[in-house]
Design a protein around this motif. Sequence first.
Motif, PDB file in Angstrom:
ATOM      1  N   VAL A  41     -15.739  42.379  14.381  1.00  0.00           N
ATOM      2  CA  VAL A  41     -16.579  41.279  14.536  1.00  0.00           C
ATOM      3  C   VAL A  41     -16.127  40.002  15.370  1.00  0.00           C
ATOM      4  O   VAL A  41     -14.883  39.673  15.655  1.00  0.00           O
ATOM      5  N   LYS A  42     -17.023  39.053  16.020  1.00  0.00           N
ATOM      6  CA  LYS A  42     -16.898  38.098  16.797  1.00  0.00           C
ATOM      7  C   LYS A  42     -17.534  36.832  16.384  1.00  0.00           C
ATOM      8  O   LYS A  42     -18.667  36.997  16.093  1.00  0.00           O
ATOM      9  N   ARG A  43     -16.896  35.755  16.468  1.00  0.00           N
ATOM     10  CA  ARG A  43     -17.727  34.531  16.217  1.00  0.00           C
ATOM     11  C   ARG A  43     -18.073  34.027  17.575  1.00  0.00           C
ATOM     12  O   ARG A  43     -17.188  33.722  18.447  1.00  0.00           O
ATOM     13  N   LEU A  44     -19.472  33.656  17.465  1.00  0.00           N
ATOM     14  CA  LEU A  44     -20.066  32.967  18.683  1.00  0.00           C
ATOM     15  C   LEU A  44     -19.958  31.627  18.617  1.00  0.00           C
ATOM     16  O   LEU A  44     -20.295  30.870  17.586  1.00  0.00           O
ATOM     17  N   ASN A  58     -24.113  32.868  13.567  1.00  0.00           N
ATOM     18  CA  ASN A  58     -22.926  33.068  14.577  1.00  0.00           C
ATOM     19  C   ASN A  58     -22.063  34.000  14.529  1.00  0.00           C
ATOM     20  O   ASN A  58     -20.768  33.792  15.139  1.00  0.00           O
ATOM     21  N   PHE A  59     -22.099  34.982  14.002  1.00  0.00           N
ATOM     22  CA  PHE A  59     -21.302  36.144  13.762  1.00  0.00           C
ATOM     23  C   PHE A  59     -21.981  37.548  14.483  1.00  0.00           C
ATOM     24  O   PHE A  59     -23.079  37.743  14.303  1.00  0.00           O
ATOM     25  N   VAL A  60     -21.162  38.125  15.130  1.00  0.00           N
ATOM     26  CA  VAL A  60     -21.709  39.297  15.599  1.00  0.00           C
ATOM     27  C   VAL A  60     -20.931  40.482  15.058  1.00  0.00           C
ATOM     28  O   VAL A  60     -19.845  40.250  15.198  1.00  0.00           O
ATOM     29  N   THR A  61     -21.511  41.694  15.319  1.00  0.00           N
ATOM     30  CA  THR A  61     -20.683  42.940  14.697  1.00  0.00           C
ATOM     31  C   THR A  61     -20.786  43.822  15.843  1.00  0.00           C
ATOM     32  O   THR A  61     -21.822  43.964  16.629  1.00  0.00           O
ATOM     33  N   GLU A  62     -19.698  44.988  15.834  1.00  0.00           N
ATOM     34  CA  GLU A  62     -19.805  45.946  16.764  1.00  0.00           C
ATOM     35  C   GLU A  62     -19.062  47.103  16.402  1.00  0.00           C
ATOM     36  O   GLU A  62     -17.940  46.947  15.931  1.00  0.00           O
ATOM     37  N   ARG A  63     -19.788  48.214  16.293  1.00  0.00           N
ATOM     38  CA  ARG A  63     -19.222  49.704  15.861  1.00  0.00           C
ATOM     39  C   ARG A  63     -18.664  50.344  17.088  1.00  0.00           C
ATOM     40  O   ARG A  63     -19.468  50.569  17.738  1.00  0.00           O
ATOM     41  N   ARG A  64     -17.386  50.741  16.733  1.00  0.00           N
ATOM     42  CA  ARG A  64     -16.789  51.518  17.933  1.00  0.00           C
ATOM     43  C   ARG A  64     -16.433  52.979  17.587  1.00  0.00           C
ATOM     44  O   ARG A  64     -16.550  53.447  16.568  1.00  0.00           O
ATOM     45  N   ALA A  93     -10.897  32.787   8.310  1.00  0.00           N
ATOM     46  CA  ALA A  93     -10.212  34.243   8.410  1.00  0.00           C
ATOM     47  C   ALA A  93     -10.265  35.026   9.750  1.00  0.00           C
ATOM     48  O   ALA A  93      -9.318  35.489  10.320  1.00  0.00           O
ATOM     49  N   TYR A  94     -11.311  34.525  10.520  1.00  0.00           N
ATOM     50  CA  TYR A  94     -11.606  35.317  11.628  1.00  0.00           C
ATOM     51  C   TYR A  94     -10.627  34.571  12.769  1.00  0.00           C
ATOM     52  O   TYR A  94     -10.025  35.450  13.487  1.00  0.00           O
ATOM     53  N   ASN A  95     -10.434  33.050  12.734  1.00  0.00           N
ATOM     54  CA  ASN A  95      -9.327  32.666  13.717  1.00  0.00           C
ATOM     55  C   ASN A  95      -8.184  33.113  13.540  1.00  0.00           C
ATOM     56  O   ASN A  95      -7.244  32.964  14.441  1.00  0.00           O
ATOM     57  N   ALA A  96      -7.890  33.435  12.220  1.00  0.00           N
ATOM     58  CA  ALA A  96      -6.301  33.877  11.990  1.00  0.00           C
ATOM     59  C   ALA A  96      -6.087  35.211  12.122  1.00  0.00           C
ATOM     60  O   ALA A  96      -4.759  35.612  12.250  1.00  0.00           O
ATOM     61  N   SER A  97      -7.239  36.150  12.509  1.00  0.00           N
ATOM     62  CA  SER A  97      -7.056  37.245  12.740  1.00  0.00           C
ATOM     63  C   SER A  97      -6.666  37.883  14.206  1.00  0.00           C
ATOM     64  O   SER A  97      -6.956  37.147  15.072  1.00  0.00           O
ATOM     65  N   LYS A  98      -6.160  39.062  14.373  1.00  0.00           N
ATOM     66  CA  LYS A  98      -5.807  39.213  15.724  1.00  0.00           C
ATOM     67  C   LYS A  98      -7.264  39.769  16.620  1.00  0.00           C
ATOM     68  O   LYS A  98      -7.929  40.566  15.947  1.00  0.00           O
ATOM     69  N   ILE A 134     -21.771  39.535   6.708  1.00  0.00           N
ATOM     70  CA  ILE A 134     -21.232  38.920   7.916  1.00  0.00           C
ATOM     71  C   ILE A 134     -22.390  38.951   8.925  1.00  0.00           C
ATOM     72  O   ILE A 134     -22.555  38.343   9.902  1.00  0.00           O
ATOM     73  N   GLU A 135     -23.239  39.984   8.670  1.00  0.00           N
ATOM     74  CA  GLU A 135     -24.234  40.370   9.835  1.00  0.00           C
ATOM     75  C   GLU A 135     -25.390  39.372   9.537  1.00  0.00           C
ATOM     76  O   GLU A 135     -26.366  39.030  10.444  1.00  0.00           O
ATOM     77  N   ASP A 136     -25.243  38.697   8.452  1.00  0.00           N
ATOM     78  CA  ASP A 136     -26.377  37.676   8.200  1.00  0.00           C
ATOM     79  C   ASP A 136     -25.968  36.382   8.185  1.00  0.00           C
ATOM     80  O   ASP A 136     -26.640  35.253   8.278  1.00  0.00           O
TER      81      ASP A 136
END
Length: 240
Positions: free
Chosen positions: A236-239, A223-229, A177-182, A218-220
């Motif tokens: 979210v980003k996949r490491l 290899n995923f990290v989140t960021e609030r802007r 799902a992450y890979n398919a997202s913009k 997702i925070e648990d």
Amino acid sequence: MTDNNPRNIALLIDSDNASPAGIDPVLTVLAELGQVNIRRAYGNWRKTSLKGWIDKMHRYGIEPQQQFDMTKGKNATDMKMTIDALDLLYSGRVHGFGIMSSDSDFMPLAMRIRQDGYPVYGFGGAKTPEAFRQACSRFIDVNALIKAEKEQAKKPSGNDDPGPTFDDDLVHLLVDAYNASKRDEKGYAKLSEVGQRAGNRSSFDTRNYGYSRLIDMIEDVPNFVTERRDDKQIYVKRLR
């Protein structure tokens, strides 16, 4: 639709294939769709095996629907539930459905409702056939809901929990799902889009894993990290 005219939700219960212990968390989940104004439980109430539902029906304002077993070994409630659901669908006054059952016979019904653009939340046990699970907009394991409520109630203030574990299928679903997202130039995708893509591919729901929100899960996940802007969105980003 405004708060003065909330969405009207129908909960239909196959009492032969649903546990009365789950009714409270089920109603809590359905509240995210709107007001559960239609609450019906179907069964042959002469059966002693359904005794546990009686008090629940009085307590939660559930309307009993009597269906006699015309043929031994056959569940007479399925057809009545399906007819009632379609009547409600065609009336145009219901904006979402909850089907509380572990019976795969309701797969065509769930698919038909979704074809008209209405959400269908399925609530059943861990052994519910995959066909019914995937036919629903969301399928939620009622036992997981009950377990999460109990664990939350007895959770101590300190936290020595080593952390959750996630099966490979779930991790692959989230990664796909992450890979398919913009994604932006930093590799971050909107969490809302990731969640939507995961939901489109399956009946994925975070509550099956003991989480009330996708951000908490997702925070648990490794290899995923989140960021609030500043735009109040969560990314979210996949490491690797």
